[in-house]
Scaffold this motif. Structure first.
Motif, mmCIF file in Angstrom:
data_model
loop_
_atom_site.group_PDB
_atom_site.id
_atom_site.type_symbol
_atom_site.label_atom_id
_atom_site.label_comp_id
_atom_site.label_asym_id
_atom_site.label_seq_id
_atom_site.Cartn_x
_atom_site.Cartn_y
_atom_site.Cartn_z
ATOM 1 N N ARG A 61 13.707 84.352 37.071
ATOM 2 C CA ARG A 61 14.586 85.444 36.859
ATOM 3 C C ARG A 61 13.908 86.509 37.303
ATOM 4 O O ARG A 61 15.105 87.453 37.542
ATOM 5 N N GLU A 65 13.852 88.081 40.287
ATOM 6 C CA GLU A 65 14.713 88.453 41.502
ATOM 7 C C GLU A 65 15.095 89.363 41.782
ATOM 8 O O GLU A 65 16.113 89.402 40.880
ATOM 9 N N ASP A 96 20.593 90.256 40.115
ATOM 10 C CA ASP A 96 20.965 89.643 38.591
ATOM 11 C C ASP A 96 21.325 88.022 39.279
ATOM 12 O O ASP A 96 22.100 86.807 39.391
ATOM 13 N N VAL A 97 20.225 87.804 40.286
ATOM 14 C CA VAL A 97 20.322 87.074 40.769
ATOM 15 C C VAL A 97 18.668 85.736 40.112
ATOM 16 O O VAL A 97 17.785 86.702 39.837
ATOM 17 N N VAL A 98 18.322 84.621 40.791
ATOM 18 C CA VAL A 98 17.124 83.708 40.477
ATOM 19 C C VAL A 98 17.283 82.365 41.514
ATOM 20 O O VAL A 98 18.255 82.147 42.051
ATOM 21 N N ASP A 133 22.848 83.085 41.707
ATOM 22 C CA ASP A 133 23.732 83.656 40.497
ATOM 23 C C ASP A 133 22.746 83.610 39.036
ATOM 24 O O ASP A 133 23.573 82.374 39.135
ATOM 25 N N GLU A 134 22.563 84.380 38.520
ATOM 26 C CA GLU A 134 21.901 84.482 37.717
ATOM 27 C C GLU A 134 22.537 83.582 36.067
ATOM 28 O O GLU A 134 22.082 82.712 35.254
ATOM 29 N N THR A 154 22.034 79.519 36.035
ATOM 30 C CA THR A 154 20.598 78.822 35.644
ATOM 31 C C THR A 154 20.444 78.321 35.047
ATOM 32 O O THR A 154 19.726 76.712 35.541
#
Ligand code: ADP
Ligand code: ASP
Ligand code: MG
Length: 412
Positions: free
Chosen positions: A264, A266, A344-346, A391-392, A395
């Motif tokens: 997470r 990133e 808020d990216v993963v 997108d987080e 996940t």
């Protein structure tokens, strides 16, 4: 008689009662006639508290003083475990990094181990003592200052100490009973692996599986340290073996995909309409490199006007603000129309040595995620892994989807 290094993480030493439980594991090995060095972390949450105090003390602080503060957590647990062992009738001595000494370079906050002199520990074994070593810390020889090895660094202290002592085994005791196909706290169907290769563990750790610090796996691989991950919460009287990190040749049943990791930590940055000409990538990435900001995935879109293009890349979440500020200050030199950011990216990754010999492994993932309506923002691949940026919010869905897709779910 064997020589062992046993390492216990933060949750395993979270309070004195748990330290007593750790001592029972140590007693079992010592009673069996082994020479034992124990490496301990700080109590769970302690290091975070110490880091927060540094930030509260001053927004910008000297990294050598940061190390002086954060190394203190491990001093407490090392001393306490020695006291508990003595109380159980086992001779024990605690060792701080500088007392060994464990020599590192000068990179405060993420120092690398350069040398460990095992002489004093071996002498202590000869006196019949258990050596309790404070993990995570060392000393820089020239300056004489205390250093720390980066978050999760006690794993590396343990494996490096095992290498220096020519130990027969290094047992990393934690709050799960081994390495799983993915984080068992996120996917209940995750399966424990009996064995995992050094190469795969290295990828899993660097792609987000924090069960082992990346450097500990590097050290284990280079020095061929027989390393197990196992649980401190198992009954000390009935120990279980856990997961062995080993050479690829020692794995009988080779999977195409062995595990799914995610990070997470990133952030994505896109620079719109930069000139499509030589030197632009350098104008962006050289300053970031000089500022020690690690760039991971990079995508340059083919432009439709042949004059400009968009460049997208990722940086560690913690570096997002710094990267943005740096690029904004260089806007005129780089020449872009807009900077768009997504903190808020993963990054989701699939890892497996079997990918070397199988094709089409990644494309199955793209299809499966598309069917769940998950948009993939970026993709990278290498020999034994591929990673996707999403997108987080998706996940867990994405990790579970891939876990099932590659047949990793536990039965039942
Ligand atoms: P310690 O304090 O003992 O060093 P960590 O919290 O650093 O423990 O690492 C253990 C945690 O790693 C587990 O609680 C688990 O949630 C997490 N983890 C992430 N990926 C994996 C995985 N593939 N296998 C096992 N644990 C994992
Ligand atoms: N206590 C340190 C940390 O929390 C080192 C470790 O636990 O491995 O990062
Ligand atoms: Mg850890």
């Amino acid at each position: 008689m064997a020589r062992l290094v046993m390492k216990f993480g933060g949750t395993s030493v979270a309070n004195v009662e748990r330290i007593r439980n750790v001592a029972r594991h140590v007693k079992r090995e010592a009673d069996a006639g082994n020479q034992v060095a124990v490496v301990v972390s700080a109590m769970a949450g302690k290091t975070n508290e110490l880091v927060a105090w540094c930030k509260e003390a001053a927004p910008v602080y000297d990294s050598a003083e940061y190390d002086a503060v954060v190394a203190s957590g491990e001093l407490i647990t090392a001393g306490l475990l020695a006291i508990v062992l003595e109380d159980m009738g086992l001779p024990a001595r605690s060792w701080q990094g500088w007392q060994i000494p464990l020599i590192t370079d000068e990179a405060h906050g993420s120092a690398r181990i350069e040398d460990i002199d095992g002489t004093k520990i071996v002498e202590s074994f000869k006196r019949g003592e258990i050596a309790v070593v404070a993990g995570f810390q060392g000393i820089h020889a020239d300056t004489g200052r205390v250093t720390t090895l980066g978050r999760g660094g006690s794993d590396t202290s343990a494996v490096a100490l095992a290498a220096a002592l020519h130990a027969d085994r290094c047992d990393i005791y934690t709050d799960v009973d081994g390495v799983y196909t993915t984080d068992p706290r996120v996917v209940p169907k995750a399966r424990r692996l009996d064995r995992v290769s050094f190469e795969e563990m290295l990828e899993m750790a660097s792609l987000g599986a924090k069960v082992l610090q990346v450097r500990s796996v590097e050290v284990a691989m280079v020095h061929n340290v027989k390393t197990y991950v196992r649980s401190s919460f198992d009954d000390p009287a009935e120990p279980k073996q856990g997961t062995l990190i080993c050479d690829e040749e020692d794995i009988v049943e080779k999977q195409v995909v062995t595990g799914i990791a995610f990070s997470r930590d990133e952030a994505q940055i896109t620079l719109r309409k930069v000139a499509d000409q030589p030197g632009v990538a350098a104008a962006i990435f050289v300053p970031l490199a000089e500022a020690n900001i690690n760039v991971d995935m990079i995508i340059q879109v083919v432009s439709d006007d042949a004059a400009t293009t968009d460049i997208t890349f990722t940086v560690p979440g913690a570096e997002y603000d710094r990267a943005k500020a740096l690029l904004e200050s260089r806007r005129a030199t780089i020449g872009y129309t807009a900077l768009q950011g997504a903190p808020d990216v993963v990054k989701i990754s699939a890892i497996g040595i079997g990918m070397r010999s199988h094709s089409g492994v990644a494309s199955r993932a793209f299809k499966a995620l598309a069917e769940k309506g998950i948009n993939i923002r970026a993709i990278t691949t290498s020999e034994i892994k591929f990673s996707m940026l999403i997108d987080e919010a998706y996940t867990e869905l994405a990790v579970r989807t891939l876990h099932s897709l590659y047949g990793l779910d536990a039965k039942g």
